[in-house]
Design an enzyme around this catalytic site. Structure first.
Site, mmCIF file in Angstrom:
data_model
loop_
_atom_site.group_PDB
_atom_site.id
_atom_site.type_symbol
_atom_site.label_atom_id
_atom_site.label_comp_id
_atom_site.label_asym_id
_atom_site.label_seq_id
_atom_site.Cartn_x
_atom_site.Cartn_y
_atom_site.Cartn_z
ATOM 1 N N LYS A 109 43.760 11.338 34.602
ATOM 2 C CA LYS A 109 44.777 12.381 34.419
ATOM 3 C C LYS A 109 44.141 13.666 33.886
ATOM 4 O O LYS A 109 44.341 14.748 34.436
ATOM 5 C CB LYS A 109 45.880 11.891 33.481
ATOM 6 N N ASP A 137 50.714 12.249 35.125
ATOM 7 C CA ASP A 137 50.998 12.169 33.694
ATOM 8 C C ASP A 137 52.331 11.442 33.538
ATOM 9 O O ASP A 137 52.845 10.860 34.501
ATOM 10 C CB ASP A 137 51.027 13.575 33.069
#
Length: 208
Positions: A117, A136
């Site tokens: 991420k 996310d």
DNA sequence: CTCCCGATAT
DNA sequence: ATATCAGGAG
């Protein structure tokens, strides 16, 4: 959910989508992204406003007194872990990457506190490199809701999205999904009535 | 799966 | 007082 329609509408709604962290260079974005773990961008920005002038480059963070670093990072939570992470990141940058933020997923994810991420945030936003799609908490929540995938973990969701979204859209698509999740397709009481996707969204699992 | 941690809204 | 926010390492 018509994926091409989705991409088109998101692009129109969020033409300049980006992560809402303040940064002037790739190192600052990398540090901000590490600090953003379990913490809002808004709070990260308050901290980095103090942090970046105090430690203007990788060498300064590497040489920092860990206690002073911890004090500055306190409002972001997990401050002991994050202080060690960003100091170790800066030391690794100086030792292994000539003080520069690397531009590949493989290299970035060797850094402590950096997984896919965070690496995607840095690569997509700072370098416009389509390394993958940011997953996310928001993308994680809204992708199944929109019927884009039935997968439940971030890695599988990213793989699924990478299959259905053309690579040259990734850099725009990821950040746009994040903003849409943050402000419209919220965890509780999603704002479906004012959503630009309301006509094409299956609203899976959304109570209304 | 547990641990790492705090600000703001309600 | 309690809910919400919102990644990564071990």
């Amino acid at each position: 959910m018509d994926i091409n329609k989705l991409i088109e509408i998101l692009k129109e709604k969020y033409p300049n989508a980006r992560y809402e962290l303040d940064w002037d260079n790739p190192l600052q974005l990398l540090i901000g992204t590490i600090l953003a773990a379990q913490c809002t961008d808004e709070r990260v920005n308050k901290v980095t406003k103090i942090l970046f002038p105090k430690y203007p480059n990788a060498q300064a963070v590497a040489d920092a007194d860990i206690g002073e670093l911890e004090e500055v990072l306190k409002p972001t939570g997990f401050y002991k872990k994050k202080a060690k992470q960003i100091q170790d990141v800066c030391r690794a940058l100086l030792e292994n990457f000539a003080g520069e933020v690397p531009k590949t997923m493989a290299e970035l994810t060797t850094l402590p506190g950096v997984a896919r991420k965070s690496a995607n945030v840095v690569l997509n936003n700072a370098f416009r490199i389509p390394s993958g799609i940011i997953v996310d908490t928001h993308v994680h929540r809204i992708s199944p809701r929109m019927g884009l995938t039935k997968e439940g973990n971030p890695e599988a969701i990213e793989r699924a999205l990478m299959k259905i979204v053309p690579q040259d859209e990734w850099v725009q698509f990821g950040p746009a999904m994040v903003l849409h999740g943050r402000y419209v397709c919220t965890a509780k009481k999603p704002k479906c009535s004012e959503c630009v996707l309301k006509d094409i969204c299956p609203k899976i699992g959304v109570e209304n």
